[in-house]
Scaffold this active site. Structure first.
Site, PDB file in Angstrom:
ATOM      1  CE  LYS A 108     -10.019  -4.233   0.132  1.00 38.88           C
ATOM      2  NZ  LYS A 108      -9.421  -4.375  -0.919  1.00 38.88           N
ATOM      3  CD  GLU A 155       0.791  -7.791  11.300  1.00 39.95           C
ATOM      4  OE1 GLU A 155      -0.435  -8.179  11.224  1.00 39.95           O
ATOM      5  OE2 GLU A 155       1.548  -8.103  10.882  1.00 39.95           O
ATOM      6  N   GLY A 194      -5.328  -2.156  -0.950  1.00 40.60           N
ATOM      7  CA  GLY A 194      -4.694  -1.531   0.158  1.00 40.60           C
ATOM      8  C   GLY A 194      -3.577  -0.435  -0.358  1.00 40.60           C
ATOM      9  CD  GLU A 239       1.813  -5.789  -0.771  1.00 47.89           C
ATOM     10  OE1 GLU A 239       1.553  -6.635   0.191  1.00 47.89           O
ATOM     11  OE2 GLU A 239       1.172  -4.863  -0.658  1.00 47.89           O
ATOM     12  CG  HIS A 245      27.478  13.020   2.432  1.00 42.30           C
ATOM     13  ND1 HIS A 245      28.731  13.570   2.604  1.00 42.30           N
ATOM     14  CD2 HIS A 245      26.572  13.990   1.867  1.00 42.30           C
ATOM     15  CE1 HIS A 245      28.457  14.985   2.006  1.00 42.30           C
ATOM     16  NE2 HIS A 245      27.270  15.116   1.336  1.00 42.30           N
TER      17      HIS A 245
HETATM   18  C1  G6Q Z   1      -1.721  -3.750   0.080  1.00 43.64           C
HETATM   19  C2  G6Q Z   1      -2.046  -5.133   0.894  1.00 43.64           C
HETATM   20  C3  G6Q Z   1      -1.420  -4.879   2.226  1.00 43.64           C
HETATM   21  C4  G6Q Z   1      -2.568  -4.513   3.097  1.00 43.64           C
HETATM   22  C5  G6Q Z   1      -2.375  -4.799   4.547  1.00 43.64           C
HETATM   23  C6  G6Q Z   1      -3.468  -4.214   5.564  1.00 43.64           C
HETATM   24  O1  G6Q Z   1      -1.918  -3.818  -0.855  1.00 43.64           O
HETATM   25  O2  G6Q Z   1      -3.291  -5.355   0.677  1.00 43.64           O
HETATM   26  O3  G6Q Z   1      -0.433  -4.249   2.842  1.00 43.64           O
HETATM   27  O4  G6Q Z   1      -2.876  -3.007   2.922  1.00 43.64           O
HETATM   28  O5  G6Q Z   1      -2.247  -6.283   4.937  1.00 43.64           O
HETATM   29  O6  G6Q Z   1      -4.930  -4.812   5.608  1.00 43.64           O
HETATM   30  P1  G6Q Z   1      -5.997  -4.134   6.014  1.00 43.64           P
HETATM   31  O7  G6Q Z   1      -6.301  -2.793   5.700  1.00 43.64           O
HETATM   32  O8  G6Q Z   1      -7.111  -5.186   5.481  1.00 43.64           O
HETATM   33  O9  G6Q Z   1      -5.751  -4.407   7.554  1.00 43.64           O
END
Ligand code: G6Q
Length: 547
Positions: free
Chosen positions: A213, A219, A275, A361, A392
């Site tokens: 986003k 990462e 997200g 979250e 199990h």
């Molecule tokens: C979800 C969070 C988080 C997010 C990630 C990835 O609600 O906001 O899990 O989706 O940190 O973020 P980006 O899509 O911005 O890379």
């Protein structure tokens, strides 16, 4: 402001809360054996269904009064007006000043939802159409890589909400996927994740979807840059290859362009999509490529059917409201710490992990919307594994341990892979586990089987362990949509009653900031001046000395 939009009284001052406290004194220790004996029809009565999803909640430690009071609590918490506010596009994510409109992602073209005076629905459908045309080109082999070969491998690079939805949906709907395409999901900054994902892939047949986003997540950008190097190394180093092998899913066109991805190959979404609520947006591009646009739209229609139910059904018949209220009942009154999600469907193997993010979250918050510390427990820990494997391993603790762990069993009338007696066996275990948890086995029953006295206590099952059983016909794309929406709105219901912001995630920030600072210290060619506590500083020194 509409009077019904006024903030509710603090939770512990709402009349229904107080009534629930005294009600709990009378029912808190009642055994499900007694509750069923007193009300033999509860097995039929404590059920609800909507849009083909059936919920049996009779094996919960409740009576009609419990449900009546919980529903009153929802009403006194302003749930009805908050639902309307979400669907209307109000900025209910207060701490980020954003609308919360994942429901718009699956709304039909005929609807209209305004954010800052602009109808967002046409934009949603424009992106869906762009995704569909791209997905069709990849699926048909029309989209060619740099060397003219068709794409055979699709690698989604994303993390958190930009990974868990896509990977869960791919696994859940694998039955419907195009089998000549390989899908991989890279999320962890651990280089092993990327290396293993591409180990057996050819760069000239591999398409990367960079799903972020913000397009700044450390990462994801690190993995995306490694993917770029890997691609270019395998494709002769010609930068123009990037356009054929990388597309972006983001709200940040500027960063996408500076990465080198043509914004023509960017699929957008909006800041009102959180997200963890984004699998229906362009973030679901990998899902659409896997199962095709028609199945993707069927999934969206499933989400929408549950949205309509949530928005319109009376609370006492409303599946997400009931599920949310029951979780709150155990969390706040029985002090249950965790909820187990137990899908008896192999394809749902990542569903518990997906729900972990959605629930924890969203509702892992300790202050209310007005900034005061909450008076009760909030979001419980979610965990689980597909059945029957858990039986199990960890079910022992659920049956005979010292903790109360409410369970959600999820099963289907039909298997997608009918094979001999497998499915009847699988479903027999769903019903047996829920029955055993609720009713247990008394000392008298164990003794009557001829068990030696000393062994009797070990073989007693106390029972009185609550569970829901959720049933649907078969795991279709539409049913997956309904199940996810069911939990999304159950989370919403709880968040409204706790009066917390279920749509922010400030708790992920501090670690990120510290990691950036420490990274500089780990990579510093000279001994860095550090201002950490002695534990962190000595761990850093030890790592530097041995890396
Ligand atoms: C979800 C969070 C988080 C997010 C990630 C990835 O609600 O906001 O899990 O989706 O940190 O973020 P980006 O899509 O911005 O890379």
């Amino acid at each position: 402001m509409n009077p019904s939009d006024l903030p509710p009284l603090p939770l512990d001052q709402r009349p229904a809360w107080k009534a629930l406290q005294s009600h709990f004194q009378s029912i808190g220790t009642a055994h499900l054996r007694e509750l069923f004996a007193e009300d033999p029809e509860r097995g039929e009565r404590f059920t609800a269904q909507a849009a083909g999803i059936f919920l049996d909640y009779s094996k919960n430690r409740i009576t009609h009064e419990t449900i009546t009071l919980l529903v009153e609590l929802a009403e006194q918490s302003g749930l009805r007006s908050r639902i309307d506010a979400m669907f209307r596009g109000d900025k209910i994510n207060l701490t980020e000043n954003r609308a919360v409109l994942h429901v718009a992602l699956r709304a039909p073209k005929s609807e209209s939802i305004l954010v800052d005076g602009e109808d967002v629905i046409p934009g949603v459908h424009a992106v869906l159409d762009k995704m569909a045309s791209f997905a069709d080109r990849v699926r048909s082999g029309q989209w060619k890589g740099h060397t003219g070969k068709a794409i055979r491998n699709v690698v989604n690079i994303g993390i958190g909400g930009s990974d868990l939805g896509p990977v869960m949906a791919y696994e859940a709907l694998k039955f419907y996927s195009q089998r000549n395409l390989t899908f991989r999901f890279v999320s962890n900054v651990d280089g092993t994740d990327f290396s293993e994902a591409v180990h057996d892939l050819n760069p000239d047949e591999t398409l990367f979807l960079v799903a972020s986003k913000t397009f700044t997540t450390q990462e994801t950008m690190t993995n995306a840059h490694s993917a770029r190097e890997w691609s270019l190394a395998g494709l002769g180093g010609d930068e123009s290859a990037v356009a054929k092998h990388f597309v972006a899913i983001s709200t940040n066109a500027k960063e996408v362009a500076s990465f080198g991805i043509d914004t023509e190959n960017m699929f957008g979404f909006w800041d009102w999509v959180g997200g963890r609520y984004s699998m229906d947006s362009a973030i679901g591009l990998s899902t659409m490529i896997a199962i095709g646009p028609e199945n993707f739209r069927a999934m969206l229609a499933g989400f929408h059917a549950m949205d309509v139910h949530f928005r319109t059904a009376p609370f006492e018949k409303n599946l997400p409201v009931l599920l949310g209220l029951l979780t709150l009942w155990y969390t706040d009154f029985f002090d249950a710490q965790t909820i187990a999600i137990l899908p008896y469907e192999q394809y749902l193997k990542r569903f518990p992990a997906y729900l972990q993010q959605l629930t924890m979250e969203s509702n892992g918050k300790h202050v209310t919307l007005d900034g005061t510390t909450v008076a009760t427990q909030t979001g419980p820990v979610y965990w689980g594994e597909p059945g029957t494997n858990g039986q199990h391993s960890f079910y022992q603790l659920i049956h005979q341990g010292t903790r109360l762990i409410p369970c959600d069993f999820i099963g289907f009338a039909k298997s997608l892979n009918p094979l001999g007696r497998h499915h009847d066996m699988l479903m027999a275990n769903v019903f047996a586990q829920a029955e055993a948890l609720a009713f247990g086995k008394t000392a008298a029953q164990v003794r009557a089987e001829g068990t030696a006295d000393w062994l009797v206590p070990h073989r007693v099952f106390e029972g009185n362990r609550p569970s829901n059983v959720i049933l649907a016909d078969a795991l279709t794309p539409g049913v997956l949509g309904k199940l996810v929406a069911l939990y999304e709105h159950a989370v919403f219901t709880q968040g409204i009653i706790w009066n917390i912001d279920s749509f922010d995630q400030w708790g992920v920030e501090l670690g990120k900031v510290l990691a950036t600072k420490i990274l500089g210290e780990l990579e510093s060619p000279t001994e860095p001046a550090m201002s950490h506590d002695t534990s962190t500083a000595s761990l850093i020194r030890r790592y530097r000395a041995s890396k």
